[in-house]
Design a protein around this motif. Structure first.
Motif, PDB file in Angstrom:
ATOM      1  N   ALA A  60       0.832  -1.206   0.000  1.00  0.00           N
ATOM      2  CA  ALA A  60       0.000   0.000   0.000  1.00  0.00           C
ATOM      3  C   ALA A  60       0.867   1.257   0.000  1.00  0.00           C
ATOM      4  O   ALA A  60       0.561   2.232  -0.692  1.00  0.00           O
ATOM      5  CB  ALA A  60      -0.936  -0.006   1.208  1.00  0.00           C
ATOM      6  N   CYS A  61       1.960   1.233   0.770  1.00  0.00           N
ATOM      7  CA  CYS A  61       2.881   2.383   0.792  1.00  0.00           C
ATOM      8  C   CYS A  61       3.467   2.624  -0.599  1.00  0.00           C
ATOM      9  O   CYS A  61       3.509   3.771  -1.075  1.00  0.00           O
ATOM     10  CB  CYS A  61       4.011   2.133   1.790  1.00  0.00           C
ATOM     11  SG  CYS A  61       3.522   2.283   3.524  1.00  0.00           S
ATOM     12  N   GLN A  62       3.896   1.547  -1.243  1.00  0.00           N
ATOM     13  CA  GLN A  62       4.463   1.691  -2.584  1.00  0.00           C
ATOM     14  C   GLN A  62       3.411   2.189  -3.574  1.00  0.00           C
ATOM     15  O   GLN A  62       3.696   3.042  -4.432  1.00  0.00           O
ATOM     16  CB  GLN A  62       5.045   0.367  -3.062  1.00  0.00           C
ATOM     17  CG  GLN A  62       5.789   0.474  -4.380  1.00  0.00           C
ATOM     18  CD  GLN A  62       6.458  -0.831  -4.788  1.00  0.00           C
ATOM     19  OE1 GLN A  62       6.446  -1.808  -4.046  1.00  0.00           O
ATOM     20  NE2 GLN A  62       7.044  -0.852  -5.982  1.00  0.00           N
ATOM     21  N   ALA A  63       2.188   1.670  -3.460  1.00  0.00           N
ATOM     22  CA  ALA A  63       1.117   2.079  -4.365  1.00  0.00           C
ATOM     23  C   ALA A  63       0.781   3.556  -4.194  1.00  0.00           C
ATOM     24  O   ALA A  63       0.414   4.238  -5.156  1.00  0.00           O
ATOM     25  CB  ALA A  63      -0.127   1.225  -4.117  1.00  0.00           C
ATOM     26  N   ILE A  64       0.917   4.063  -2.986  1.00  0.00           N
ATOM     27  CA  ILE A  64       0.625   5.479  -2.719  1.00  0.00           C
ATOM     28  C   ILE A  64       1.772   6.365  -3.189  1.00  0.00           C
ATOM     29  O   ILE A  64       1.563   7.383  -3.848  1.00  0.00           O
ATOM     30  CB  ILE A  64       0.354   5.687  -1.213  1.00  0.00           C
ATOM     31  CG1 ILE A  64      -0.985   5.045  -0.838  1.00  0.00           C
ATOM     32  CG2 ILE A  64       0.340   7.176  -0.873  1.00  0.00           C
ATOM     33  CD1 ILE A  64      -1.226   4.968   0.648  1.00  0.00           C
ATOM     34  N   PHE A  65       3.005   5.975  -2.856  1.00  0.00           N
ATOM     35  CA  PHE A  65       4.158   6.813  -3.178  1.00  0.00           C
ATOM     36  C   PHE A  65       4.443   6.886  -4.684  1.00  0.00           C
ATOM     37  O   PHE A  65       5.029   7.856  -5.160  1.00  0.00           O
ATOM     38  CB  PHE A  65       5.394   6.309  -2.444  1.00  0.00           C
ATOM     39  CG  PHE A  65       5.323   6.498  -0.953  1.00  0.00           C
ATOM     40  CD1 PHE A  65       4.719   7.620  -0.415  1.00  0.00           C
ATOM     41  CD2 PHE A  65       5.848   5.543  -0.094  1.00  0.00           C
ATOM     42  CE1 PHE A  65       4.640   7.803   0.953  1.00  0.00           C
ATOM     43  CE2 PHE A  65       5.777   5.720   1.275  1.00  0.00           C
ATOM     44  CZ  PHE A  65       5.167   6.845   1.811  1.00  0.00           C
ATOM     45  N   VAL A 126     -16.713   2.378  -7.926  1.00  0.00           N
ATOM     46  CA  VAL A 126     -16.426   3.791  -8.199  1.00  0.00           C
ATOM     47  C   VAL A 126     -15.060   3.992  -8.862  1.00  0.00           C
ATOM     48  O   VAL A 126     -14.823   5.031  -9.484  1.00  0.00           O
ATOM     49  CB  VAL A 126     -16.519   4.647  -6.917  1.00  0.00           C
ATOM     50  CG1 VAL A 126     -17.933   4.627  -6.375  1.00  0.00           C
ATOM     51  CG2 VAL A 126     -15.534   4.183  -5.851  1.00  0.00           C
ATOM     52  N   PHE A 127     -14.124   3.048  -8.694  1.00  0.00           N
ATOM     53  CA  PHE A 127     -12.800   3.116  -9.323  1.00  0.00           C
ATOM     54  C   PHE A 127     -12.009   4.363  -8.921  1.00  0.00           C
ATOM     55  O   PHE A 127     -11.070   4.762  -9.600  1.00  0.00           O
ATOM     56  CB  PHE A 127     -12.910   3.071 -10.856  1.00  0.00           C
ATOM     57  CG  PHE A 127     -13.732   1.923 -11.358  1.00  0.00           C
ATOM     58  CD1 PHE A 127     -13.247   0.634 -11.330  1.00  0.00           C
ATOM     59  CD2 PHE A 127     -15.015   2.143 -11.844  1.00  0.00           C
ATOM     60  CE1 PHE A 127     -13.999  -0.435 -11.797  1.00  0.00           C
ATOM     61  CE2 PHE A 127     -15.790   1.082 -12.312  1.00  0.00           C
ATOM     62  CZ  PHE A 127     -15.276  -0.213 -12.281  1.00  0.00           C
ATOM     63  N   HIS A 128     -12.392   4.959  -7.814  1.00  0.00           N
ATOM     64  CA  HIS A 128     -11.707   6.148  -7.287  1.00  0.00           C
ATOM     65  C   HIS A 128     -11.607   6.028  -5.758  1.00  0.00           C
ATOM     66  O   HIS A 128     -12.331   5.249  -5.145  1.00  0.00           O
ATOM     67  CB  HIS A 128     -12.474   7.440  -7.626  1.00  0.00           C
ATOM     68  CG  HIS A 128     -12.440   7.819  -9.067  1.00  0.00           C
ATOM     69  ND1 HIS A 128     -13.170   7.134 -10.022  1.00  0.00           N
ATOM     70  CD2 HIS A 128     -11.773   8.812  -9.719  1.00  0.00           C
ATOM     71  CE1 HIS A 128     -12.955   7.696 -11.209  1.00  0.00           C
ATOM     72  NE2 HIS A 128     -12.115   8.713 -11.049  1.00  0.00           N
ATOM     73  N   GLY A 129     -10.708   6.826  -5.177  1.00  0.00           N
ATOM     74  CA  GLY A 129     -10.632   6.908  -3.714  1.00  0.00           C
ATOM     75  C   GLY A 129      -9.707   5.917  -3.050  1.00  0.00           C
ATOM     76  O   GLY A 129      -9.680   5.829  -1.825  1.00  0.00           O
ATOM     77  N   ALA A 130      -8.914   5.173  -3.843  1.00  0.00           N
ATOM     78  CA  ALA A 130      -8.032   4.163  -3.257  1.00  0.00           C
ATOM     79  C   ALA A 130      -6.978   4.787  -2.347  1.00  0.00           C
ATOM     80  O   ALA A 130      -6.519   4.146  -1.394  1.00  0.00           O
ATOM     81  CB  ALA A 130      -7.351   3.345  -4.354  1.00  0.00           C
ATOM     82  N   TYR A 131      -6.583   6.024  -2.641  1.00  0.00           N
ATOM     83  CA  TYR A 131      -5.571   6.689  -1.811  1.00  0.00           C
ATOM     84  C   TYR A 131      -5.972   6.674  -0.343  1.00  0.00           C
ATOM     85  O   TYR A 131      -5.213   6.208   0.521  1.00  0.00           O
ATOM     86  CB  TYR A 131      -5.362   8.125  -2.290  1.00  0.00           C
ATOM     87  CG  TYR A 131      -4.606   8.990  -1.313  1.00  0.00           C
ATOM     88  CD1 TYR A 131      -3.242   8.790  -1.080  1.00  0.00           C
ATOM     89  CD2 TYR A 131      -5.259  10.000  -0.595  1.00  0.00           C
ATOM     90  CE1 TYR A 131      -2.562   9.577  -0.173  1.00  0.00           C
ATOM     91  CE2 TYR A 131      -4.579  10.786   0.316  1.00  0.00           C
ATOM     92  CZ  TYR A 131      -3.230  10.576   0.527  1.00  0.00           C
ATOM     93  OH  TYR A 131      -2.553  11.356   1.429  1.00  0.00           O
ATOM     94  N   GLY A 132      -7.168   7.168  -0.041  1.00  0.00           N
ATOM     95  CA  GLY A 132      -7.620   7.205   1.345  1.00  0.00           C
ATOM     96  C   GLY A 132      -7.833   5.822   1.923  1.00  0.00           C
ATOM     97  O   GLY A 132      -7.485   5.560   3.085  1.00  0.00           O
ATOM     98  N   ILE A 133      -8.392   4.918   1.126  1.00  0.00           N
ATOM     99  CA  ILE A 133      -8.661   3.556   1.604  1.00  0.00           C
ATOM    100  C   ILE A 133      -7.353   2.829   1.925  1.00  0.00           C
ATOM    101  O   ILE A 133      -7.261   2.102   2.925  1.00  0.00           O
ATOM    102  CB  ILE A 133      -9.464   2.761   0.554  1.00  0.00           C
ATOM    103  CG1 ILE A 133     -10.795   3.461   0.245  1.00  0.00           C
ATOM    104  CG2 ILE A 133      -9.705   1.332   1.029  1.00  0.00           C
ATOM    105  CD1 ILE A 133     -11.672   3.701   1.446  1.00  0.00           C
ATOM    106  N   LEU A 134      -6.332   3.040   1.108  1.00  0.00           N
ATOM    107  CA  LEU A 134      -5.049   2.374   1.357  1.00  0.00           C
ATOM    108  C   LEU A 134      -4.334   2.959   2.566  1.00  0.00           C
ATOM    109  O   LEU A 134      -3.623   2.228   3.283  1.00  0.00           O
ATOM    110  CB  LEU A 134      -4.162   2.461   0.118  1.00  0.00           C
ATOM    111  CG  LEU A 134      -4.633   1.640  -1.089  1.00  0.00           C
ATOM    112  CD1 LEU A 134      -3.665   1.789  -2.258  1.00  0.00           C
ATOM    113  CD2 LEU A 134      -4.800   0.165  -0.723  1.00  0.00           C
ATOM    114  N   ILE A 135      -4.481   4.245   2.813  1.00  0.00           N
ATOM    115  CA  ILE A 135      -3.923   4.819   4.040  1.00  0.00           C
ATOM    116  C   ILE A 135      -4.577   4.170   5.254  1.00  0.00           C
ATOM    117  O   ILE A 135      -3.903   3.805   6.231  1.00  0.00           O
ATOM    118  CB  ILE A 135      -4.144   6.348   4.091  1.00  0.00           C
ATOM    119  CG1 ILE A 135      -3.318   7.060   3.018  1.00  0.00           C
ATOM    120  CG2 ILE A 135      -3.773   6.885   5.476  1.00  0.00           C
ATOM    121  CD1 ILE A 135      -1.833   7.075   3.281  1.00  0.00           C
ATOM    122  N   LEU A 136      -5.885   4.007   5.193  1.00  0.00           N
ATOM    123  CA  LEU A 136      -6.600   3.344   6.280  1.00  0.00           C
ATOM    124  C   LEU A 136      -6.152   1.891   6.427  1.00  0.00           C
ATOM    125  O   LEU A 136      -6.051   1.372   7.545  1.00  0.00           O
ATOM    126  CB  LEU A 136      -8.110   3.409   6.030  1.00  0.00           C
ATOM    127  CG  LEU A 136      -8.744   4.798   6.144  1.00  0.00           C
ATOM    128  CD1 LEU A 136     -10.189   4.764   5.672  1.00  0.00           C
ATOM    129  CD2 LEU A 136      -8.676   5.299   7.583  1.00  0.00           C
TER     130      LEU A 136
END
Length: 251
Positions: A60-65, A126-136
């Motif tokens: 998740a960290c790699q996917a976000i960064f 929705v195919f959007h919003g993964a950033y917040g979900i992955l932080i969680l």
């Protein structure tokens, strides 16, 4: 929704689910084969949780960064979708475990169903919003390694002196880390999510009922986590009082 695209995007999920299924069977019939039949299912659940938790944090960290768009409403990248599928597969496998071996554990079954709802809607609806979900996801799983070791030690501490020692040594730092992550960092991040969604910045890509559902699920999960860790601190306090009482009687 284009169901052809949806079906074609499911190719990773069966692979990840099969992996967790094999790990579960391996844990049940080989790794913990000498454990009692009563404890083996829980131990197998812990092993697939270990296989999911820490790797999910790094993934998740790699996917976000690697995504330049750090936005609660940004489109999911392919890598972020894969991480979501990885977690979906784990929660599906662990849900099967609870339905078979602990069908009366409504709390955990409800937790898994709610978590799956968040991941599935983010990934396939929705195919959007993964950033917040992955932080969680990171905040939820960063304590996973310690929690699973703690759980395994707790299960065996009555039969193993080593397990009892691990449980005693690990409990305070694990409780402290869990308290900081779930009691402070989690609520703070959810507050930031809520402020963003209330601004209406995501309404064109994430329907209101979806993000409201996400917030409700996360708030409920954090509330249960705070209640759980509060009870663990109370148990630890009571255990220390008993030990002190015994020491005073010996003196």
């Amino acid at each position: 929704m284009d169901f052809g695209i949806l079906i074609s995007s499911l190719h990773n999920l069966p692979i990840f689910f099969s992996m967790f299924f094999v790990i579960y069977l391996t844990a049940h019939f080989f790794v913990f084969r000498n454990w009692s039949s009563k404890l083996r299912p829980e131990a197998a659940s812990c092993l697939i949780s270990l296989a999911h938790g820490t790797p999910a944090v790094f993934l998740a960290c790699q996917a976000i960064f690697t995504d330049p768009n750090h936005d609660f409403a940004s489109a999911n990248t392919d890598f972020q979708n894969s991480v979501l599928e990885y977690s979906i597969a784990y929660f599906l496998m662990d849900l099967c475990h609870y339905l078979i071996f602990n069908p009366s554990d409504i709390l955990f079954i409800g937790h898994h169903l709610a978590t799956l709802f968040v991941f599935l809607t983010c990934r396939y609806f929705v195919f959007h919003g993964a950033y917040g979900i992955l932080i969680l996801l990171i905040l939820a799983e960063v304590t996973s390694f310690f929690q699973n070791i703690w759980t395994l030690a707790s299960a065996q501490r009555a039969e193993s002196k080593f397990a009892a020692q691990v449980f005693a040594v690990l409990s305070p730092p694990f409780y402290a880390l869990y308290s900081v992550v779930r009691g402070f960092m989690g609520p703070l991040f959810v507050y930031k999510m809520l402020v963003f969604y209330l601004s209406g910045a995501a309404d064109t890509v994430i329907p209101m009922w979806v993000w409201v559902s996400w917030i409700c699920v996360v708030v409920a999960a954090i509330s249960v986590s705070i209640l759980w860790i509060s009870n663990r601190w109370l148990d630890l306090y009571r255990e220390r009082l008993v030990i002190l009482d015994k020491e005073q009687k010996i003196r």
